[in-house]
Design an enzyme around this catalytic site. Structure first.
Site, PDB file in Angstrom:
ATOM      1  N   SER A 144       0.842  -1.192   0.000  1.00 31.64           N
ATOM      2  CA  SER A 144       0.000   0.000   0.000  1.00 31.64           C
ATOM      3  C   SER A 144       0.884   1.252   0.000  1.00 31.64           C
ATOM      4  O   SER A 144       1.732   1.412  -0.875  1.00 31.64           O
ATOM      5  CB  SER A 144      -0.951  -0.042   1.203  1.00 31.64           C
ATOM      6  OG  SER A 144      -1.917   0.962   1.139  1.00 31.64           O
ATOM      7  N   ASP A 162      -8.922  -6.109  -4.878  1.00 28.69           N
ATOM      8  CA  ASP A 162      -8.480  -4.831  -4.312  1.00 28.69           C
ATOM      9  C   ASP A 162      -8.944  -3.716  -5.244  1.00 28.69           C
ATOM     10  O   ASP A 162      -8.344  -3.457  -6.276  1.00 28.69           O
ATOM     11  CB  ASP A 162      -6.956  -4.829  -4.182  1.00 28.69           C
ATOM     12  CG  ASP A 162      -6.415  -3.559  -3.519  1.00 28.69           C
ATOM     13  OD1 ASP A 162      -7.201  -2.625  -3.277  1.00 28.69           O
ATOM     14  OD2 ASP A 162      -5.197  -3.514  -3.262  1.00 28.69           O
ATOM     15  N   HIS A 196      -8.259  -4.876  -0.384  1.00 22.47           N
ATOM     16  CA  HIS A 196      -6.943  -4.283  -0.170  1.00 22.47           C
ATOM     17  C   HIS A 196      -6.221  -4.910   1.021  1.00 22.47           C
ATOM     18  O   HIS A 196      -4.989  -5.041   1.019  1.00 22.47           O
ATOM     19  CB  HIS A 196      -7.093  -2.777   0.041  1.00 22.47           C
ATOM     20  CG  HIS A 196      -5.794  -2.040   0.119  1.00 22.47           C
ATOM     21  ND1 HIS A 196      -4.839  -2.099  -0.874  1.00 22.47           N
ATOM     22  CD2 HIS A 196      -5.275  -1.235   1.098  1.00 22.47           C
ATOM     23  CE1 HIS A 196      -3.792  -1.359  -0.532  1.00 22.47           C
ATOM     24  NE2 HIS A 196      -4.033  -0.831   0.665  1.00 22.47           N
TER      25      HIS A 196
END
Length: 374
Positions: A149, A316, A349
């Site tokens: 991320s 995601d 995610h």
């Protein structure tokens, strides 16, 4: 697999000013970090792990409170990032609220807590601070930089900003910049915080309060975006909190509402509001192609000597596989060695934080390659 057991954070102070991308300077600061495993004699087996939005230096093992690190399933003896082979470093970035110098600390220039006066920091600023720490530790070149991320953005920035200091870049569930939708989510979360009556323009410490209502809403918004529709449906569906509908607009009716409020309540107890504003802005600003006329391939020309692993997850939707493929294309355009894995996982995610056999298999196989270069 064995556990690292209890780990103790360390702190490094830096008296030399850190120039920031904004033009401001962080004159005096400290970084908190943890290390796992042993640095070899050649100092060639170091792996830096970069943290995401609400994480910290505590990557693996157990802290003083007995809490496991946020990537404990990935990092440790016999795990994909094997601390029997690698010296792993987790660093808390400037501007955070987990020990490194941030808004909750005293500004030496004024003698008052920074609060909203803490300078805006970027991904590039964090990477420069991390590079200084590596130098202090005697590590001239990292075997790898790894992040998921926002941490993945930092890993990419390492390859672009300090290309001679890293051999492998591993970026998971990330993107070359935020989409307009992602910036919008961040802005709504920030507005929830700054419009909380307890925010006091970011100087709430002086008033002895915390803008918990804003933090709760910010966390609830963010948490929704970290999960997939399928995972939320599987875990909660339309399940009710009570046996029957209460026909209330104020009370909790559905289990998903209860879950989100619980997550918001927890977050508001440990995370700093000014830190949230700073970190989401750093997310918004990251865009290495911007200085190259929007051409990502030109931006990655600086990373010709590195090798890359890019990993994405099918569900995601906040950092979709299409964004990872943009990075892969830019690398291929420059004939840079890159491996790409797109993992079919239902978790959205958050999949990058979870123990998925296919995902961990990819990571272990790649770290076997990294170990061969040590």
């Amino acid at each position: 697999m064995a556990s690292l057991g209890h780990v103790t954070p360390q702190q490094m102070h830096f008296g030399e000013p850190l120039p920031l991308k904004s033009g401001a300077v962080l004159a005096d600061y400290s970084l908190v970090y943890e290390t796992y495993g042993r640095l070899n004699a050649a100092k060639s087996n170091a792996v830096l792990v970069c943290h995401a939005l609400n994480a910290s230096h505590h990557v693996a093992g157990l802290n003083e409170a007995g809490a496991a690190g946020w990537w404990d399933n990935l990092v440790g003896p016999g795990k994909p990032l094997d601390t029997d082979r690698f010296f792993v470093i987790g660093v808390n970035n400037p501007g955070s609220c987990f020990g490194s110098t941030g808004p909750m600390h005293v500004n030496p220039a004024t003698g008052r807590v920074y609060g909203a006066d803490f300078p805006v920091v970027t991904v590039e600023d964090w990477v420069d601070a991390q590079a200084r720490l590596m130098s202090r530790l005697g590590i001239a070149q990292l075997a790898a930089v790894l992040g998921g991320s926002l941490g993945g953005m930092q890993a990419l920035a390492w390859a672009l900003r300090h290309p001679q200091r890293v051999r492998h870049c591993i970026a998971v569930a990330t993107a070359p910049n935020l989409s307009a939708q992602n910036i919008a989510f961040n802005e709504v979360a920030r507005r929830a915080i700054v419009t909380d009556p307890d925010f006091h323009g970011g100087h709430f410490y002086a008033h002895g309060v915390v803008p918990k209502r804003g933090l709760r809403v910010a966390r609830m918004i963010g948490h929704i975006t970290y999960l997939s529709d399928d995972s939320m449906e599987a875990k909660f569906g339309r399940g009710l909190k009570a046996a029957e509908l209460g026909y209330s607009t104020l009370d909790i009716e559905f289990q998903i509402e209860s879950y989100l409020r619980h997550q918001g309540d927890k977050f508001s107890e440990y995370f700093d509001a000014n830190t949230y504003l700073l970190i989401t802005r750093a997310l918004d600003y990251f865009d290495p192609a911007r200085e190259h006329g929007g051409d990502l391939s030109r931006a990655f020309a600086a990373a010709r000597d590195q090798r890359f692993l890019i990993v994405s997850f099918t569900t995601d939707w906040r950092f979709s596989p299409a964004r990872s493929r943009e990075i892969v294309k830019a690398l291929v355009d420059n004939r840079i060695a890159v491996s790409y894995a797109e993992i079919a996982a239902p978790h959205g995610h958050d999949a990058f934080l979870l123990e998925d056999p296919r995902y961990h298999g990819v990571m272990k196989a790649y770290f076997d390659k990294v170990a061969a270069d040590v």
